[in-house]
Design an enzyme around this catalytic site. Structure first.
Site, PDB file in Angstrom:
ATOM      1  N   CYS A 280       4.639  16.418  -0.848  1.00  0.00           N
ATOM      2  CA  CYS A 280       3.988  17.089  -1.401  1.00  0.00           C
ATOM      3  C   CYS A 280       4.304  18.118  -1.381  1.00  0.00           C
ATOM      4  CB  CYS A 280       2.694  17.409  -0.446  1.00  0.00           C
ATOM      5  SG  CYS A 280       2.372  18.251   0.536  1.00  0.00           S
TER       6      CYS A 280
ATOM      7  N   GLU B 266      -6.038  19.390  -0.588  1.00  0.00           N
ATOM      8  CA  GLU B 266      -5.007  19.627  -0.771  1.00  0.00           C
ATOM      9  C   GLU B 266      -3.816  18.069  -1.415  1.00  0.00           C
ATOM     10  OE1 GLU B 266      -2.820  21.675   0.680  1.00  0.00           O
ATOM     11  OE2 GLU B 266      -4.601  23.174   2.245  1.00  0.00           O
TER      12      GLU B 266
HETATM   13  P1  NAP Z   1      -3.806   8.917  -1.464  1.00  0.00           P
HETATM   14  O1  NAP Z   1      -3.575   7.477  -1.198  1.00  0.00           O
HETATM   15  O2  NAP Z   1      -4.365   9.710  -2.163  1.00  0.00           O
HETATM   16  O3  NAP Z   1      -4.691   8.373   0.221  1.00  0.00           O
HETATM   17  C1  NAP Z   1      -5.120   9.283   1.390  1.00  0.00           C
HETATM   18  C2  NAP Z   1      -6.171   9.186   1.954  1.00  0.00           C
HETATM   19  O4  NAP Z   1      -7.057   8.949   1.014  1.00  0.00           O
HETATM   20  C3  NAP Z   1      -5.403   7.995   2.407  1.00  0.00           C
HETATM   21  O5  NAP Z   1      -6.609   7.972   4.404  1.00  0.00           O
HETATM   22  C4  NAP Z   1      -6.920   6.817   1.508  1.00  0.00           C
HETATM   23  O6  NAP Z   1      -7.200   5.715   2.322  1.00  0.00           O
HETATM   24  C5  NAP Z   1      -7.862   7.376   1.283  1.00  0.00           C
HETATM   25  N1  NAP Z   1      -8.588   7.041  -0.009  1.00  0.00           N
HETATM   26  C6  NAP Z   1      -7.823   6.163  -1.422  1.00  0.00           C
HETATM   27  N2  NAP Z   1      -8.478   6.714  -2.081  1.00  0.00           N
HETATM   28  C7  NAP Z   1      -9.737   6.551  -1.585  1.00  0.00           C
HETATM   29  C8  NAP Z   1     -10.705   6.969  -2.066  1.00  0.00           C
HETATM   30  N3  NAP Z   1     -11.612   6.626  -3.800  1.00  0.00           N
HETATM   31  N4  NAP Z   1     -11.998   7.421  -2.064  1.00  0.00           N
HETATM   32  C9  NAP Z   1     -11.966   8.222   0.119  1.00  0.00           C
HETATM   33  N5  NAP Z   1     -10.504   7.758   0.560  1.00  0.00           N
HETATM   34  C10 NAP Z   1      -9.545   7.278  -0.530  1.00  0.00           C
HETATM   35  O7  NAP Z   1      -2.490   9.340  -1.129  1.00  0.00           O
HETATM   36  P2  NAP Z   1      -1.620   9.210  -0.587  1.00  0.00           P
HETATM   37  O8  NAP Z   1      -0.785   7.945  -1.006  1.00  0.00           O
HETATM   38  O9  NAP Z   1      -1.710   8.948   0.845  1.00  0.00           O
HETATM   39  O10 NAP Z   1      -0.608  10.623   0.289  1.00  0.00           O
HETATM   40  C11 NAP Z   1       0.421  11.366  -1.520  1.00  0.00           C
HETATM   41  C12 NAP Z   1      -0.102  12.205  -2.163  1.00  0.00           C
HETATM   42  O11 NAP Z   1      -0.671  13.391  -1.373  1.00  0.00           O
HETATM   43  C13 NAP Z   1       0.688  12.158  -2.838  1.00  0.00           C
HETATM   44  O12 NAP Z   1      -0.059  12.962  -3.920  1.00  0.00           O
HETATM   45  C14 NAP Z   1       1.104  14.032  -1.980  1.00  0.00           C
HETATM   46  O13 NAP Z   1       1.124  15.049  -3.406  1.00  0.00           O
HETATM   47  C15 NAP Z   1      -0.043  14.689  -1.703  1.00  0.00           C
HETATM   48  N6  NAP Z   1       0.079  14.977  -0.306  1.00  0.00           N
HETATM   49  C16 NAP Z   1      -0.403  16.484  -0.646  1.00  0.00           C
HETATM   50  C17 NAP Z   1      -0.620  17.099   0.355  1.00  0.00           C
HETATM   51  C18 NAP Z   1      -0.483  18.542   0.641  1.00  0.00           C
HETATM   52  O14 NAP Z   1      -0.961  19.762   1.555  1.00  0.00           O
HETATM   53  N7  NAP Z   1      -0.972  19.190  -0.322  1.00  0.00           N
HETATM   54  C19 NAP Z   1       0.081  16.127   1.767  1.00  0.00           C
HETATM   55  C20 NAP Z   1       0.749  15.209   1.568  1.00  0.00           C
HETATM   56  C21 NAP Z   1       0.336  14.895   1.031  1.00  0.00           C
HETATM   57  P3  NAP Z   1      -6.604   4.104   2.695  1.00  0.00           P
HETATM   58  O15 NAP Z   1      -4.731   4.421   2.589  1.00  0.00           O
HETATM   59  O16 NAP Z   1      -6.910   2.968   3.157  1.00  0.00           O
HETATM   60  O17 NAP Z   1      -6.432   3.959   0.841  1.00  0.00           O
END
Ligand code: NAP
Length: 455
Positions: free
Chosen positions: A263, A229
């Site tokens: 999102c 997602e």
């Molecule tokens: P993020 O930086 O990708 O982080 C999400 C999760 O992934 C966190 O637990 C993060 O851990 C972990 N993570 C980051 N990089 C990683 C990697 N290379 N390998 C493994 N794990 C990794 O995203 P965010 O800033 O929290 O959220 C924002 C994004 O999520 C936006 O693009 C939004 O649109 C999307 N989103 C989508 C939905 C949906 O249902 N489609 C819902 C909500 C949000 P750390 O925090 O420890 O870095």
């Protein structure tokens, strides 16, 4: 020993520090979860539902405490944090009441004396979750996974570890067997090792596109299923027969809810030429009037962004869009106050090739786009690498439905902002990810869809 430091985004002050666990410690927890699986998978739907219903009650009883925690950790307004907890309880009750039907055996008539499809659990599911709905995102994955007989292993976003531990504690308090729901406070660099652990059977990630690509490629190498997602740049088409007062109220809420960090937020407003100027003027007036402030203040319309680095990245995207010819109509300046605040901002006259058109703006910044007619609006809406949510606003439902069917997105709503609802599947197409959460489709993502044939 490394630790996770939590900063209140409204004040910039440190509010907590959690010791990160090592890989060995994480593996020990996974071992406990493996043992828990042998017990949990034997439980009946009724037994699981009893605990999930109790979880709903615990969430409701502690709503204020959990809401305050979410607001402190990621800056959501307190009013919206409370709603988030209420929605978590709704998901619990939905799956407690309906899993028996959603996962009932399906009889298929063949030449066999009896043949049917049955849905069995597959084991430990790793969830990598984001901070923007720190309780809801976890519940949305964990409740159906557990109801299906799987085990939930959580790697939550670092900046909401307090919420992650609060959820783990809630599951324990309810009486779930130890190891059924486990929070791993690990560095995201260790996610690879966890995916590679033979006990982990599948991975679900909600988050950014880069994180999705990384996790999916590691899971793919290990032949483990993923549900992703990811981000979105949802287009809302505003037709020339709308009630302008109502539609601009919706647009303001749609762009600023959750401090602009949803999102499925309305991000690109594709407006028909005939009403473009009128829409922009009234939308600007309402975005300007929306009160930015302390998230704990009940009167606040939107609070700070979740982290300063994210705020600064968003500002760079705004500057880039302006340099590319986008028109700054409102906001666009970092305010002189502590915390990770960013003002309601409007970028108008955007076109493909500009940052604010092509990429996700994950904060309180709206992109306004001019379209010649209905067909052009659809073309502009679909001119995106994302495909999560989308919408159409019109006084004519037939016209709206015709357009909704043409939009390349997992969800297309007419005259309503996209919401996730446990009764309906939720997910995206294109770079917004794949697989579905919620409803029957969601609970069936992580089960063995097994054929039984009795000759
Ligand atoms: P993020 O930086 O990708 O982080 C999400 C999760 O992934 C966190 O637990 C993060 O851990 C972990 N993570 C980051 N990089 C990683 C990697 N290379 N390998 C493994 N794990 C990794 O995203 P965010 O800033 O929290 O959220 C924002 C994004 O999520 C936006 O693009 C939004 O649109 C999307 N989103 C989508 C939905 C949906 O249902 N489609 C819902 C909500 C949000 P750390 O925090 O420890 O870095």
């Amino acid at each position: 020993m490394a630790s996770t430091i939590i900063i209140n985004p409204a004040t910039g002050e440190k509010i907590a520090e959690y010791k990160r666990i090592t890989l060995n410690e994480a593996k020990e927890k996974i071992d406990q979860s493996r043992i828990a699986y042998n017990v949990w998978k034997q439980k009946t739907f009724q037994e699981r539902a009893k605990l999930i219903s109790k979880l709903a009650t615990i969430l409701e009883e502690n709503k204020e405490e959990y809401a305050q925690l979410a607001t402190r950790e990621m800056g959501k307004t307190i009013v919206q944090s409370r709603k988030e907890i209420e929605k978590c309880a709704w998901i619990c009750r939905y799956y407690a009441d309906n899993t028996k039907d959603l996962l009932a055996n399906e009889i298929v008539k063949t030449e066999a004396s009896k043949s049917y499809v049955t849905f069995q659990p597959i084991g430990l599911i790793l969830a990598v979750m984001p901070w923007n709905f720190p309780f809801f995102q976890v519940i949305r994955f964990a409740v159906p996974a557990l109801m299906a007989g799987n085990i939930a292993v959580l790697k939550h976003a670092s900046n909401v570890q307090g919420c992650a531990f609060a959820l783990e504690e809630a599951f324990t308090k309810v009486g779930f067997p130890s190891g059924t729901f486990t929070n791993l406070n690990i560095d995201s660099k260790l996610v690879k090792d966890i995916i590679e652990d033979k006990n982990i059977r599948a991975v679900t990630l909600t988050g950014s596109e880069p994180a999705g690509r990384s996790v999916a490629s590691i899971a793919g190498q290990n032949l483990k299923k993923t549900v992703l997602e990811l981000g979105g740049s949802d287009a809302y088409i505003i037709l020339d027969d709308v009630n302008m007062e109502e539609v601009t109220n919706m647009a303001t809420f749609g762009r600023l809810q959750n401090n602009g960090q949803t999102c499925i937020a309305a991000k690109r407003f594709v407006v028909l030429d005939k009403i473009y100027d009128e829409f922009l003027a009234l939308f600007t007036k309402k975005m300007k009037a929306a009160k930015m402030g302390e998230p704990t203040d009940e009167e606040t319309y939107y609070g700070p962004m979740a982290r300063k680095d994210l705020r600064d990245e968003l500002h760079e995207q705004v500057l880039k869009t302006i340099a590319q010819g986008g028109k700054l109509v409102l906001g666009g300046e970092i305010p002189n106050r502590k915390g990770a605040y960013y003002p309601a901002t409007i970028l108008a006259d955007l076109m493909p090739g500009m940052e604010g058109f092509d990429n996700e703006l994950f904060g309180p910044v709206a992109s306004v786009i001019r379209a010649k007619d209905d067909a052009h609006a659809v073309e502009l809406a679909n001119n995106s690498m994302f495909g999560l949510g989308s919408g159409v606003f019109t006084g004519n439902k037939v016209r709206g439905e015709k357009i909704a069917l043409q939009l390349e997105a997992g969800n297309s709503f007419v005259n309503k902002l996209v919401v996730s609802d446990p009764r309906l599947p939720f997910g995206g197409v294109k770079n917004s990810g794949y697989g579905r959460e919620l409803a029957a489709y969601g609970i069936r993502e992580f089960v063995n869809i097994k054929t039984i044939w009795i000759d």
